[in-house]
Write a protein that holds these residues in place. Sequence first.
Motif, PDB file in Angstrom:
ATOM      1  N   GLY A 186      28.029  37.479 -34.566  1.00  0.00           N
ATOM      2  CA  GLY A 186      28.473  36.435 -35.309  1.00  0.00           C
ATOM      3  C   GLY A 186      27.872  35.778 -35.844  1.00  0.00           C
ATOM      4  N   LYS A 187      26.593  36.090 -36.150  1.00  0.00           N
ATOM      5  CA  LYS A 187      25.522  35.347 -36.841  1.00  0.00           C
ATOM      6  C   LYS A 187      24.987  36.364 -37.916  1.00  0.00           C
ATOM      7  CE  LYS A 187      24.326  32.408 -33.013  1.00  0.00           C
ATOM      8  NZ  LYS A 187      23.140  31.827 -32.212  1.00  0.00           N
ATOM      9  N   VAL A 188      24.660  35.796 -39.176  1.00  0.00           N
ATOM     10  CA  VAL A 188      24.136  36.695 -40.271  1.00  0.00           C
ATOM     11  C   VAL A 188      22.696  36.650 -39.930  1.00  0.00           C
ATOM     12  CG1 VAL A 188      23.812  37.033 -42.754  1.00  0.00           C
ATOM     13  CG2 VAL A 188      26.038  36.161 -41.838  1.00  0.00           C
ATOM     14  N   ILE A 189      21.995  37.663 -39.973  1.00  0.00           N
ATOM     15  CA  ILE A 189      20.374  37.779 -40.045  1.00  0.00           C
ATOM     16  C   ILE A 189      19.929  38.497 -40.996  1.00  0.00           C
ATOM     17  CG2 ILE A 189      20.510  37.605 -37.415  1.00  0.00           C
ATOM     18  CD1 ILE A 189      19.999  40.447 -37.061  1.00  0.00           C
ATOM     19  N   LEU A 190      18.627  38.602 -41.550  1.00  0.00           N
ATOM     20  CA  LEU A 190      17.867  39.013 -42.480  1.00  0.00           C
ATOM     21  C   LEU A 190      16.943  39.977 -41.871  1.00  0.00           C
ATOM     22  CD1 LEU A 190      17.852  39.413 -45.750  1.00  0.00           C
ATOM     23  CD2 LEU A 190      15.886  37.722 -45.719  1.00  0.00           C
ATOM     24  N   SER A 191      17.133  41.344 -42.226  1.00  0.00           N
ATOM     25  CA  SER A 191      16.199  42.350 -41.508  1.00  0.00           C
ATOM     26  C   SER A 191      15.652  43.287 -42.480  1.00  0.00           C
ATOM     27  CB  SER A 191      17.002  43.103 -40.365  1.00  0.00           C
ATOM     28  OG  SER A 191      16.055  44.125 -39.962  1.00  0.00           O
ATOM     29  N   ASN A 192      14.385  43.892 -42.539  1.00  0.00           N
ATOM     30  CA  ASN A 192      13.826  44.879 -43.232  1.00  0.00           C
ATOM     31  C   ASN A 192      13.943  45.992 -42.672  1.00  0.00           C
ATOM     32  OD1 ASN A 192      11.840  44.046 -41.472  1.00  0.00           O
ATOM     33  ND2 ASN A 192      10.211  43.424 -43.186  1.00  0.00           N
ATOM     34  N   LYS A 193      14.376  46.148 -41.575  1.00  0.00           N
ATOM     35  CA  LYS A 193      14.561  47.307 -40.678  1.00  0.00           C
ATOM     36  C   LYS A 193      16.052  47.799 -40.713  1.00  0.00           C
ATOM     37  CE  LYS A 193      10.596  45.914 -37.563  1.00  0.00           C
ATOM     38  NZ  LYS A 193      10.291  45.632 -36.000  1.00  0.00           N
ATOM     39  N   LEU A 194      15.892  49.014 -40.546  1.00  0.00           N
ATOM     40  CA  LEU A 194      17.447  49.759 -40.031  1.00  0.00           C
ATOM     41  C   LEU A 194      17.934  49.380 -38.868  1.00  0.00           C
ATOM     42  CD1 LEU A 194      19.499  51.595 -41.452  1.00  0.00           C
ATOM     43  CD2 LEU A 194      18.503  53.601 -40.373  1.00  0.00           C
ATOM     44  N   MET A 195      18.996  48.787 -39.052  1.00  0.00           N
ATOM     45  CA  MET A 195      19.890  48.276 -37.676  1.00  0.00           C
ATOM     46  C   MET A 195      20.736  49.243 -37.316  1.00  0.00           C
ATOM     47  SD  MET A 195      18.400  45.111 -37.437  1.00  0.00           S
ATOM     48  CE  MET A 195      19.581  44.223 -36.046  1.00  0.00           C
ATOM     49  N   ILE A 196      20.649  49.825 -35.972  1.00  0.00           N
ATOM     50  CA  ILE A 196      21.306  50.900 -35.700  1.00  0.00           C
ATOM     51  C   ILE A 196      21.815  50.643 -34.466  1.00  0.00           C
ATOM     52  CG2 ILE A 196      20.129  52.683 -37.141  1.00  0.00           C
ATOM     53  CD1 ILE A 196      18.897  53.656 -34.508  1.00  0.00           C
ATOM     54  N   PRO A 197      22.979  51.227 -33.817  1.00  0.00           N
ATOM     55  CA  PRO A 197      23.647  50.855 -32.454  1.00  0.00           C
ATOM     56  C   PRO A 197      22.663  52.035 -31.553  1.00  0.00           C
ATOM     57  CG  PRO A 197      24.969  52.390 -33.820  1.00  0.00           C
ATOM     58  CD  PRO A 197      24.109  51.982 -34.695  1.00  0.00           C
ATOM     59  N   SER A 198      22.978  51.575 -30.409  1.00  0.00           N
ATOM     60  CA  SER A 198      22.207  52.292 -29.122  1.00  0.00           C
ATOM     61  C   SER A 198      23.335  52.953 -28.459  1.00  0.00           C
ATOM     62  CB  SER A 198      21.424  51.577 -28.335  1.00  0.00           C
ATOM     63  OG  SER A 198      20.740  52.146 -27.399  1.00  0.00           O
TER      64      SER A 198
END
Length: 540
Positions: A20-32
């Motif tokens: 529910g929160k917007v985050i900024l990431s420079n990595k690829l976010m993937i499910p586990s």
Amino acid sequence: MVCIQFNIIKITPIRILQQGKVILSNKLMIPSNQEISKYELYNPKLKKFSAYINEFSIQLKNRFNEQLLNFTNSTCQIMESIIDIKKQVRLSSSNASLIYFNQTTNNFNLGNLIFTFDPYNQTDKQYEIEIYCKTQSLIKELSYKIKVQSLICQLGEFNVLNGCLTCQSTQGFYSVTYNATKCSIFDKTKFEAITSNNIKLKPGYWRPHQESDLVNDCFKNIESCKGGWAVGDDICQIGHVGGLCEECDKQNTRGDGYYFKNDQFTCLNCSNFSINILSLVLITIWVFLSAFITLTSVQKTNQLFASLKLTQNFAHILFKMNINQESILLKLLLNYIWIFSVIFTFNIQFSFSFIFVNQMSDTSYFLTRNLDCEISQSFEIELIYIRVLGMFTLISLQIFVIQLTVNIFIMLTKGKFSSNISSITIIYLYVQNYAALINQLFSILAKREISNIDYVQGDVSLLFDSFNHQAWIYKLIFPISLLLFLNRSQNKLDSCKKRNFFDKIQFRRHIGYLFNEYNANSSFFGNGLNYGRKPLLQLF
């Protein structure tokens, strides 16, 4: 030892929704533990899923950025590694999959892969995907490295086996809390239906918010909770808000208009409300009539005591035999009304209701409550706080009106002004409104827990720990309560220290109303109320 030179694939910083929160990431976010191409992100505000990664693949291109085709029998070895950031050592490395070049799409499809990176153990660790591709046309092996981060479990998922799995609603399982370690089970007594991350409640049940698994029955007014997929105020009928939908929408927070609670504790629209003039007039008459009866009775009692004290040897005995009973009976009536009003606050369904009991015991509160609609539309302050100020204002107004009426009456009859009228009036109104004031003050100071959320006891649409409520407590409610407590304690001490003054005519004519009916061993501020030799009633 062979040193492999990797082509590190850098990710442009992207915004992503996580829990529910917007985050900024420079990595690829993937499910586990879930297939990447089938994974969907849930937006709790929009209450819907959306596709996350539409395509995750490797395409071979030349230096002119032209895609190369026909790489038959080409493969890519996929590895998943965990690096200790502080020590810069590889903690683990395992083979994830071996994929072949897809002749139809002309790429290496990574979307069907499932990676296992613990989303709750990422501190000081770097998760990486290593890719080793071999083709028949190239002698050199192509090596790629992607820094990744594991997505934390969202609503509808639970943490297990170093990853997140979806609760199967078709089998009766769901999860509406973040970071759950197991799925909750369908409750057929309260639920009509479920999805993996939502609950459809039956009518008569209430849930505070989307991330709560605690469901309560609306025991005070079942009809106020309409059920459905909604939560909080949205699950309430029109005009109802707050915990268990028990409060009326006094501030028009839902946009359906201003509502007030009538004597039957149902919510009615202020646009259809008109002040009950008859009830208001009757209560006003009762307030002033009881006050004037008390004043007249106390004055007669004071005159009787003074005459007997000055002329008779057995003044106390004669005084008890001839004392005027009107103020005493009114005081007893008030005490019995207090008892009944407390009984009617219990969570018991009575087959009868005496509305006038609350009106007679809490006259100032009742008069103030009749103005709820006008006040709520004129001020942004919550009614529960304004009522306290309103009660003190009405008490002051009553003192002024009574004193003014007495003065006019004395002037018209050319009587003698008595200085004790003011003190008797103040003491009478203090006794008359004491229980109502204490009840109102402590309904603000006390909290009520519903679904692990602390609400204000007197208004469960307000959060007890909110800044606004705490400010009202420390700036107004607590000081007033403390003053009443200190006044009560001081009166008890004075009643003990100045007991010998009770027989003094000048002293008794001012505060005799408090103890005229008591015997020598008891007082208004003692533990019991005694008339003659028989204990009649516990007053406080």
